[in-house]
Design a protein around this motif. Structure first.
Motif, PDB file in Angstrom:
ATOM      1  N   ALA A   1       0.830  -1.217   0.000  1.00 11.95           N
ATOM      2  CA  ALA A   1       0.000   0.000   0.000  1.00 11.95           C
ATOM      3  C   ALA A   1       0.858   1.258   0.000  1.00 11.95           C
ATOM      4  O   ALA A   1       0.537   2.263   0.637  1.00 11.95           O
ATOM      5  CB  ALA A   1      -0.955   0.003   1.195  1.00 11.95           C
ATOM      6  N   GLY A   2       1.990   1.194  -0.692  1.00  8.99           N
ATOM      7  CA  GLY A   2       2.857   2.356  -0.829  1.00  8.99           C
ATOM      8  C   GLY A   2       3.789   2.608   0.334  1.00  8.99           C
ATOM      9  O   GLY A   2       4.607   3.529   0.279  1.00  8.99           O
ATOM     10  N   ALA A   3       3.713   1.800   1.392  1.00 13.28           N
ATOM     11  CA  ALA A   3       4.564   1.983   2.570  1.00 13.28           C
ATOM     12  C   ALA A   3       5.633   0.898   2.621  1.00 13.28           C
ATOM     13  O   ALA A   3       5.373  -0.262   2.284  1.00 13.28           O
ATOM     14  CB  ALA A   3       3.724   1.937   3.842  1.00 13.28           C
ATOM     15  N   SER A   4       6.838   1.272   3.019  1.00 10.45           N
ATOM     16  CA  SER A   4       7.930   0.310   3.106  1.00 10.45           C
ATOM     17  C   SER A   4       7.629  -0.754   4.148  1.00 10.45           C
ATOM     18  O   SER A   4       7.041  -0.481   5.193  1.00 10.45           O
ATOM     19  CB  SER A   4       9.235   1.020   3.473  1.00 10.45           C
ATOM     20  OG  SER A   4       9.601   1.949   2.471  1.00 10.45           O
ATOM     21  N   VAL A   5       8.050  -1.979   3.850  1.00 11.94           N
ATOM     22  CA  VAL A   5       7.876  -3.100   4.777  1.00 11.94           C
ATOM     23  C   VAL A   5       9.170  -3.260   5.558  1.00 11.94           C
ATOM     24  O   VAL A   5      10.196  -3.680   5.026  1.00 11.94           O
ATOM     25  CB  VAL A   5       7.535  -4.394   4.017  1.00 11.94           C
ATOM     26  CG1 VAL A   5       7.486  -5.580   4.982  1.00 11.94           C
ATOM     27  CG2 VAL A   5       6.208  -4.243   3.275  1.00 11.94           C
ATOM     28  N   LYS A   6       9.123  -2.914   6.839  1.00 13.24           N
ATOM     29  CA  LYS A   6      10.307  -2.971   7.696  1.00 13.24           C
ATOM     30  C   LYS A   6      10.152  -3.951   8.851  1.00 13.24           C
ATOM     31  O   LYS A   6      11.131  -4.363   9.450  1.00 13.24           O
ATOM     32  CB  LYS A   6      10.606  -1.581   8.262  1.00 13.24           C
ATOM     33  CG  LYS A   6      10.890  -0.532   7.187  1.00 13.24           C
ATOM     34  CD  LYS A   6      11.138   0.839   7.798  1.00 13.24           C
ATOM     35  CE  LYS A   6      11.419   1.873   6.724  1.00 13.24           C
ATOM     36  NZ  LYS A   6      11.623   3.234   7.307  1.00 13.24           N
ATOM     37  N   ARG A   7       8.899  -4.296   9.175  1.00 17.99           N
ATOM     38  CA  ARG A   7       8.626  -5.212  10.276  1.00 17.99           C
ATOM     39  C   ARG A   7       7.546  -6.184   9.846  1.00 17.99           C
ATOM     40  O   ARG A   7       6.803  -5.933   8.897  1.00 17.99           O
ATOM     41  CB  ARG A   7       8.131  -4.455  11.514  1.00 17.99           C
ATOM     42  CG  ARG A   7       8.993  -3.297  11.973  1.00 17.99           C
ATOM     43  CD  ARG A   7       8.225  -2.507  13.047  1.00 17.99           C
ATOM     44  NE  ARG A   7       6.926  -2.054  12.518  1.00 17.99           N
ATOM     45  CZ  ARG A   7       5.866  -1.801  13.282  1.00 17.99           C
ATOM     46  NH1 ARG A   7       5.932  -1.966  14.587  1.00 17.99           N
ATOM     47  NH2 ARG A   7       4.745  -1.386  12.737  1.00 17.99           N
ATOM     48  N   MET A   8       7.437  -7.313  10.556  1.00 18.58           N
ATOM     49  CA  MET A   8       6.365  -8.267  10.262  1.00 18.58           C
ATOM     50  C   MET A   8       5.008  -7.595  10.358  1.00 18.58           C
ATOM     51  O   MET A   8       4.099  -7.872   9.566  1.00 18.58           O
ATOM     52  CB  MET A   8       6.427  -9.459  11.227  1.00 18.58           C
ATOM     53  CG  MET A   8       7.433 -10.524  10.851  1.00 18.58           C
ATOM     54  SD  MET A   8       6.744 -12.158  11.130  1.00 18.58           S
ATOM     55  CE  MET A   8       8.043 -13.176  10.430  1.00 18.58           C
ATOM     56  N   GLU A   9       4.871  -6.724  11.365  1.00 18.92           N
ATOM     57  CA  GLU A   9       3.590  -6.072  11.579  1.00 18.92           C
ATOM     58  C   GLU A   9       3.154  -5.241  10.383  1.00 18.92           C
ATOM     59  O   GLU A   9       1.957  -5.017  10.183  1.00 18.92           O
ATOM     60  CB  GLU A   9       3.648  -5.177  12.829  1.00 18.92           C
ATOM     61  CG  GLU A   9       3.788  -5.942  14.129  1.00 18.92           C
ATOM     62  CD  GLU A   9       5.247  -6.148  14.525  1.00 18.92           C
ATOM     63  OE1 GLU A   9       6.108  -6.146  13.618  1.00 18.92           O
ATOM     64  OE2 GLU A   9       5.518  -6.305  15.724  1.00 18.92           O
ATOM     65  N   ASP A  10       4.095  -4.773   9.572  1.00 17.32           N
ATOM     66  CA  ASP A  10       3.738  -3.959   8.413  1.00 17.32           C
ATOM     67  C   ASP A  10       2.880  -4.743   7.427  1.00 17.32           C
ATOM     68  O   ASP A  10       1.971  -4.185   6.815  1.00 17.32           O
ATOM     69  CB  ASP A  10       5.001  -3.436   7.720  1.00 17.32           C
ATOM     70  CG  ASP A  10       5.783  -2.463   8.586  1.00 17.32           C
ATOM     71  OD1 ASP A  10       5.164  -1.832   9.468  1.00 17.32           O
ATOM     72  OD2 ASP A  10       7.004  -2.351   8.389  1.00 17.32           O
ATOM     73  N   ILE A  11       3.184  -6.041   7.272  1.00 16.76           N
ATOM     74  CA  ILE A  11       2.359  -6.895   6.409  1.00 16.76           C
ATOM     75  C   ILE A  11       1.087  -7.289   7.127  1.00 16.76           C
ATOM     76  O   ILE A  11      -0.027  -7.175   6.587  1.00 16.76           O
ATOM     77  CB  ILE A  11       3.135  -8.160   5.987  1.00 16.76           C
ATOM     78  CG1 ILE A  11       4.315  -7.793   5.085  1.00 16.76           C
ATOM     79  CG2 ILE A  11       2.206  -9.140   5.269  1.00 16.76           C
ATOM     80  CD1 ILE A  11       3.927  -7.298   3.718  1.00 16.76           C
ATOM     81  N   VAL A  12       1.227  -7.766   8.357  1.00 16.31           N
ATOM     82  CA  VAL A  12       0.076  -8.276   9.111  1.00 16.31           C
ATOM     83  C   VAL A  12      -0.995  -7.203   9.269  1.00 16.31           C
ATOM     84  O   VAL A  12      -2.174  -7.426   8.957  1.00 16.31           O
ATOM     85  CB  VAL A  12       0.529  -8.798  10.492  1.00 16.31           C
ATOM     86  CG1 VAL A  12      -0.683  -9.184  11.334  1.00 16.31           C
ATOM     87  CG2 VAL A  12       1.474  -9.982  10.337  1.00 16.31           C
ATOM     88  N   GLU A  13      -0.609  -6.029   9.734  1.00 14.45           N
ATOM     89  CA  GLU A  13      -1.584  -4.982  10.003  1.00 14.45           C
ATOM     90  C   GLU A  13      -2.188  -4.421   8.718  1.00 14.45           C
ATOM     91  O   GLU A  13      -3.374  -4.077   8.686  1.00 14.45           O
ATOM     92  CB  GLU A  13      -0.945  -3.854  10.823  1.00 14.45           C
ATOM     93  CG  GLU A  13      -0.497  -4.278  12.215  1.00 14.45           C
ATOM     94  CD  GLU A  13      -1.637  -4.803  13.061  1.00 14.45           C
ATOM     95  OE1 GLU A  13      -2.764  -4.297  12.892  1.00 14.45           O
ATOM     96  OE2 GLU A  13      -1.402  -5.713  13.874  1.00 14.45           O
ATOM     97  N   THR A  14      -1.394  -4.332   7.661  1.00  9.13           N
ATOM     98  CA  THR A  14      -1.926  -3.826   6.395  1.00  9.13           C
ATOM     99  C   THR A  14      -3.020  -4.741   5.862  1.00  9.13           C
ATOM    100  O   THR A  14      -4.076  -4.278   5.411  1.00  9.13           O
ATOM    101  CB  THR A  14      -0.799  -3.689   5.349  1.00  9.13           C
ATOM    102  OG1 THR A  14       0.165  -2.750   5.819  1.00  9.13           O
ATOM    103  CG2 THR A  14      -1.355  -3.212   4.011  1.00  9.13           C
ATOM    104  N   VAL A  15      -2.788  -6.047   5.922  1.00  5.45           N
ATOM    105  CA  VAL A  15      -3.795  -6.990   5.430  1.00  5.45           C
ATOM    106  C   VAL A  15      -5.025  -6.985   6.332  1.00  5.45           C
ATOM    107  O   VAL A  15      -6.165  -7.056   5.848  1.00  5.45           O
ATOM    108  CB  VAL A  15      -3.190  -8.404   5.314  1.00  5.45           C
ATOM    109  CG1 VAL A  15      -4.271  -9.419   4.933  1.00  5.45           C
ATOM    110  CG2 VAL A  15      -2.084  -8.432   4.274  1.00  5.45           C
ATOM    111  N   LYS A  16      -4.826  -6.879   7.637  1.00  2.95           N
ATOM    112  CA  LYS A  16      -5.966  -6.824   8.554  1.00  2.95           C
ATOM    113  C   LYS A  16      -6.888  -5.647   8.234  1.00  2.95           C
ATOM    114  O   LYS A  16      -8.110  -5.743   8.339  1.00  2.95           O
ATOM    115  CB  LYS A  16      -5.475  -6.679   9.997  1.00  2.95           C
ATOM    116  CG  LYS A  16      -4.997  -7.958  10.646  1.00  2.95           C
ATOM    117  CD  LYS A  16      -4.624  -7.682  12.095  1.00  2.95           C
ATOM    118  CE  LYS A  16      -4.120  -8.925  12.796  1.00  2.95           C
ATOM    119  NZ  LYS A  16      -3.750  -8.649  14.206  1.00  2.95           N
ATOM    120  N   ARG A  17      -6.283  -4.526   7.845  1.00  2.00           N
ATOM    121  CA  ARG A  17      -7.072  -3.319   7.583  1.00  2.00           C
ATOM    122  C   ARG A  17      -7.746  -3.342   6.215  1.00  2.00           C
ATOM    123  O   ARG A  17      -8.587  -2.482   5.926  1.00  2.00           O
ATOM    124  CB  ARG A  17      -6.181  -2.075   7.687  1.00  2.00           C
ATOM    125  CG  ARG A  17      -5.660  -1.786   9.081  1.00  2.00           C
ATOM    126  CD  ARG A  17      -5.062  -0.380   9.143  1.00  2.00           C
ATOM    127  NE  ARG A  17      -3.952  -0.232   8.210  1.00  2.00           N
ATOM    128  CZ  ARG A  17      -2.676  -0.417   8.524  1.00  2.00           C
ATOM    129  NH1 ARG A  17      -2.353  -0.780   9.763  1.00  2.00           N
ATOM    130  NH2 ARG A  17      -1.725  -0.242   7.631  1.00  2.00           N
TER     131      ARG A  17
END
Length: 417
Positions: free
Chosen positions: A372-388
């Motif tokens: 979603a245009g934001a850099s992936v730096k932590r696991m949470e970046d993928i997890v939270e993006t998909v949750k939303r």
């Protein structure tokens, strides 16, 4: 006050129905796998339509139906009991909780081991059981989002059961870095001081190799399936070594727990693929001298009978479809297993069949560098993006694939109706 065993187990048969979970996870590659001979054409149709293990019932593969009282009583007499799961199936976790409760009533001297935690977070597990941490403090100290990319709500009732009853929790797993090193170099290629105390695994049986080969064949490399790989293929050999490392690490942690004063019953919570047919963790436990092992698996009710064969477990329990009984809206799922890459981004370890990820063109070994245009730096970046991600919306992903940088779009379907 005394109650009969039959009355006791009847009370626990309905216990799991009161628990509500949500679903957001990725599944481990072995959980869906099975190894059996193909049924004859004349029986296949009959087997596929039959419901061999109706929801709420037990079956001893090869021996027929068995009562819950008999299953739990037998299991409680073991030294070790292994409970399988598909990580993202809420019904499997309800069944695990129900089974833990029944076993604990007969063997209150119990230890629960979890595949989900690496050894480095053991202190957090001890503090949680002792009541020293809040739920949020425990999850942060245990690095949940960093070590296990599955919705914690599926597991929290198990963690609270342990805390409520002061049942010790044991981290069975090893750090991702060690698994990655063994997969790349082989067990012998990793210095002994970097193996986290894991000993060389017992050699796999020929049956286990036959079980793993078709699973390996489903994985992609360079965009192509490995269906033609043989047992001597170097990549397959490393694949097996990586799986055995996992099995051996968990077996050693279980052995250590079983040798505690009083010799408690050790219950292992892990993916079903580590348990089936005794190939994985049970095989390594026997090599370590523990032979009194019980193996219990959940079974998705309505699955064809042809996938059941003698020896797959001591007993299997029929679970209902989550989509039929769940009153909670399902969270979105991309359908990948991943880890953080050393140079940044999320490295895809496996793309689940039929998932949004597969339909979008994601492949094993892709590295997701933006979501979603934001850099992936932590696991949470993928997890939270998909949750939303809302139903019916699109999620742009930027990937590194080999030497190329590409963009794909993961399209989340709208809710039915």
């Amino acid at each position: 006050m005394k109650i009969s065993q039959s009355a006791f187990f009847a009370s626990f048969a309905s216990f799991g129905a009161f628990l509500v979970f949500t679903v957001f996870a990725s599944s481990v590659f072995l959980d869906n796998a099975s190894a059996q001979t193909k049924p004859t054409a004349s029986k296949e149709k009959e087997q596929q339509s039959a419901d061999c293990v109706p929801a709420g019932s037990w079956l001893a593969p090869g021996n027929g139906k068995i009562s819950s009282t008999e299953v739990i009583t037998r299991a409680a007499q073991r030294s070790v009991v292994l409970l399988g799961e598909m990580h993202d199936n809420p019904e499997h976790h309800r069944w695990q909780l129900q089974t833990l409760a029944g076993l604990h009533a007969l063997r209150p001297g119990m230890v629960i081991g979890f595949e989900m935690f690496p050894r480095r977070v053991q202190k957090a597990l001890d503090q949680w059981v002792a009541g020293e941490l809040t739920e949020s403090e425990f999850l942060a100290a245990a690095d949940w989002n960093g070590v296990w990319s599955t919705d914690v709500n599926l597991y929290l009732p198990l963690f609270h059961f342990a805390r409520m009853n002061r049942v010790p929790m044991v981290a069975l797993n090893i750090d991702t870095r060690l698994r990655r090193a063994v997969a790349a170099k082989g067990f012998g290629g990793v210095p002994e001081n970097e193996r986290e105390g894991v000993m060389p695994p017992a050699a796999p049986s020929e049956a286990y190799l036959g079980y793993l080969l078709p699973i390996y064949g489903e994985h992609e490399r360079g965009g192509k399936k490995r269906a033609n790989a043989g047992r001597d293929d170097p990549d397959f050999v490393r694949f097996v070594e990586g799986q055995q490392l996992w099995d051996r690490a968990m077996a050693q942690a279980i052995q250590s727990a079983a040798n505690r004063p009083g010799h408690p019953l050790v219950v292992g919570i892990m993916g079903s693929g580590h348990i089936k047919y005794g190939y994985g963790v049970p095989h390594q436990l026997k090599d370590l001298g523990i032979t009194d092992i019980g193996t219990l698996l959940p079974w998705n009710s309505g699955t064809g009978c042809g996938k059941i064969s003698a020896g797959m477990a001591d007993a299997i329990f029929g679970t209902a479809s989550p989509s039929v009984i769940s009153h909670e809206p399902q969270r979105q799922r991309l359908g990948i297993r991943f880890e953080m890459a050393q140079d940044g981004g999320a490295r895809v370890l496996q793309v689940e069949k039929g998932s949004i990820a597969e339909k979008s063109g994601l492949r094993d070994s892709d590295i997701i560098i933006e979501a979603a245009g934001a850099s992936v730096k932590r696991m949470e970046d993928i997890v939270e993006t998909v949750k939303r991600q809302a139903p019916g919306t699109w999620l742009p992903l930027k990937l590194k694939r080999g030497g190329d940088t590409i963009e794909i779009v993961a399209k989340f379907p709208a809710l039915p109706g």
